[in-house]
Design an enzyme around this catalytic site. Structure first.
Site, PDB file in Angstrom:
ATOM      1  N   SER A  13     -28.954  -2.769   5.092  1.00  0.00           N
ATOM      2  CA  SER A  13     -28.938  -2.672   6.166  1.00  0.00           C
ATOM      3  C   SER A  13     -29.034  -0.827   6.530  1.00  0.00           C
ATOM      4  CB  SER A  13     -27.511  -3.309   6.314  1.00  0.00           C
ATOM      5  OG  SER A  13     -26.600  -2.133   5.611  1.00  0.00           O
ATOM      6  N   ASN A  14     -29.077  -0.862   6.059  1.00  0.00           N
ATOM      7  CA  ASN A  14     -29.451   0.824   6.132  1.00  0.00           C
ATOM      8  C   ASN A  14     -30.600   1.274   6.054  1.00  0.00           C
ATOM      9  OD1 ASN A  14     -26.544   3.033   6.645  1.00  0.00           O
ATOM     10  ND2 ASN A  14     -26.443   1.808   4.937  1.00  0.00           N
ATOM     11  N   ARG A  65     -33.946   6.360 -18.745  1.00  0.00           N
ATOM     12  CA  ARG A  65     -33.822   6.227 -17.509  1.00  0.00           C
ATOM     13  C   ARG A  65     -34.850   7.117 -16.668  1.00  0.00           C
ATOM     14  NH1 ARG A  65     -29.050   5.746 -14.487  1.00  0.00           N
ATOM     15  NH2 ARG A  65     -27.677   5.245 -16.519  1.00  0.00           N
ATOM     16  N   ARG A  91     -28.287   3.723  -8.447  1.00  0.00           N
ATOM     17  CA  ARG A  91     -28.774   4.081 -10.766  1.00  0.00           C
ATOM     18  C   ARG A  91     -28.648   5.037 -10.411  1.00  0.00           C
ATOM     19  NH1 ARG A  91     -29.228   1.167 -14.620  1.00  0.00           N
ATOM     20  NH2 ARG A  91     -31.106   2.340 -15.339  1.00  0.00           N
ATOM     21  N   HIS A 109     -23.232   7.946   0.951  1.00  0.00           N
ATOM     22  CA  HIS A 109     -22.445   7.248   0.814  1.00  0.00           C
ATOM     23  C   HIS A 109     -21.477   6.701   1.413  1.00  0.00           C
ATOM     24  CE1 HIS A 109     -20.096   7.193  -2.766  1.00  0.00           C
ATOM     25  NE2 HIS A 109     -18.619   8.129  -1.912  1.00  0.00           N
TER      26      HIS A 109
HETATM   27  C1  GAR Z   1     -23.975   0.687   2.195  1.00  0.00           C
HETATM   28  O1  GAR Z   1     -22.774   0.964   2.073  1.00  0.00           O
HETATM   29  C2  GAR Z   1     -24.181   2.580   1.436  1.00  0.00           C
HETATM   30  O2  GAR Z   1     -23.339   3.636   2.145  1.00  0.00           O
HETATM   31  C3  GAR Z   1     -23.581   2.168   0.173  1.00  0.00           C
HETATM   32  O3  GAR Z   1     -24.063   0.644  -1.096  1.00  0.00           O
HETATM   33  C4  GAR Z   1     -24.609   0.241   0.884  1.00  0.00           C
HETATM   34  C5  GAR Z   1     -25.410  -0.265   1.063  1.00  0.00           C
HETATM   35  O4  GAR Z   1     -25.466  -1.475   1.965  1.00  0.00           O
HETATM   36  N1  GAR Z   1     -23.929   3.040  -0.887  1.00  0.00           N
HETATM   37  C6  GAR Z   1     -23.273   3.654  -1.859  1.00  0.00           C
HETATM   38  O5  GAR Z   1     -22.193   3.283  -2.702  1.00  0.00           O
HETATM   39  C7  GAR Z   1     -24.272   4.464  -3.130  1.00  0.00           C
HETATM   40  N2  GAR Z   1     -23.301   5.071  -4.170  1.00  0.00           N
HETATM   41  P1  GAR Z   1     -26.298  -1.803   2.512  1.00  0.00           P
HETATM   42  O6  GAR Z   1     -27.918  -2.350   1.050  1.00  0.00           O
HETATM   43  O7  GAR Z   1     -27.030  -2.781   3.546  1.00  0.00           O
HETATM   44  O8  GAR Z   1     -27.837  -0.756   3.064  1.00  0.00           O
END
Ligand code: GAR
Length: 202
Positions: A13-14, A65, A91, A109
């Site tokens: 979604s981001n 990695r 990751r 984050h």
């Molecule tokens: C989002 O809420 C992002 O902030 C979080 O995962 C989600 C991904 O959603 N990221 C983390 O937790 C990174 N440590 P999305 O795939 O719909 O963008």
């Protein structure tokens, strides 16, 4: 327009928020490659729909990695990527990869850093009884969920909140904060002052 590569692992979604921002020709960045470490995630579908090239690099196929990261690095450089956005990329990255993209790689984050690094941020915010929670976009450094902050957005934590309701309220802000942060970086308005990012006015 600055060329951007987005690393994803899931729903995307981001990524969608960034794709939507880049659809405006006046936006200073364009997404030229989306890489997922997991096959068949919805983020890949979103990229295809927007006509953006995708690549799946399954981390499981690599011995270390560093080997996985260097494959991603090759793909990003081959596509001419100048800025890397981590968008739900789950990751840890090796120090060498992070170092080679220093000042050019950002992450979103779901907490107001430096609070609640790591996973399960919304439940941990509820359990801690904080009244404000939110999201942070920051430059990536070798330490997890650390690095100079570009944009933060806060939301209230309500008495009736569940992990899901709070996550949804934060996510709405993520979708605004991420395109804004990428704009700041793409416009060259970010300079580093030790651990802090200084943002110049437009
Ligand atoms: C989002 O809420 C992002 O902030 C979080 O995962 C989600 C991904 O959603 N990221 C983390 O937790 C990174 N440590 P999305 O795939 O719909 O963008």
């Amino acid at each position: 327009r600055r060329k951007v590569g987005v690393l994803v692992s899931g729903r995307g979604s981001n990524l969608q928020a960034l794709l939507d921002a880049c659809a405006d020709p006046a936006y200073p960045a364009e997404i030229v490659l989306v890489i997922s470490n997991i096959p068949e995630v919805y983020a890949l579908e979103r990229a295809r729909t927007a006509g953006v090239p995708t690549q799946v690099i399954p981390h499981k196929g690599f011995a270390s990695r560093e080997a996985f990261d260097s494959e991603m690095d090759k793909a990003l450089r081959a596509a001419g990527v100048e800025i890397v956005c981590l968008a739900g990329f789950m990751r840890l990255l090796s120090a060498g990869f992070v170092e080679s993209w220093r000042g050019k790689m950002i992450n979103i984050h779901p907490s107001l850093l430096p609070s609640f690094k790591g996973l399960h941020t919304h439940q941990r915010a509820i359990d801690a009884g904080v009244k404000l929670h939110g999201c942070t976009v920051h430059l990536v450094t070798p330490d997890l969920d650390d690095g100079p902050i570009l944009v933060q957005s806060a939301v209230p934590v309500l008495a009736a909140d569940t992990e899901g309701s709070l996550a949804a309220r934060v996510l709405e802000q993520e979708h605004k904060a991420y395109p804004l942060a990428l704009r700041l970086l793409a416009e060259g308005r970010v300079t580093l002052d030790g651990a802090r990012a200084l943002i110049r006015d437009a």
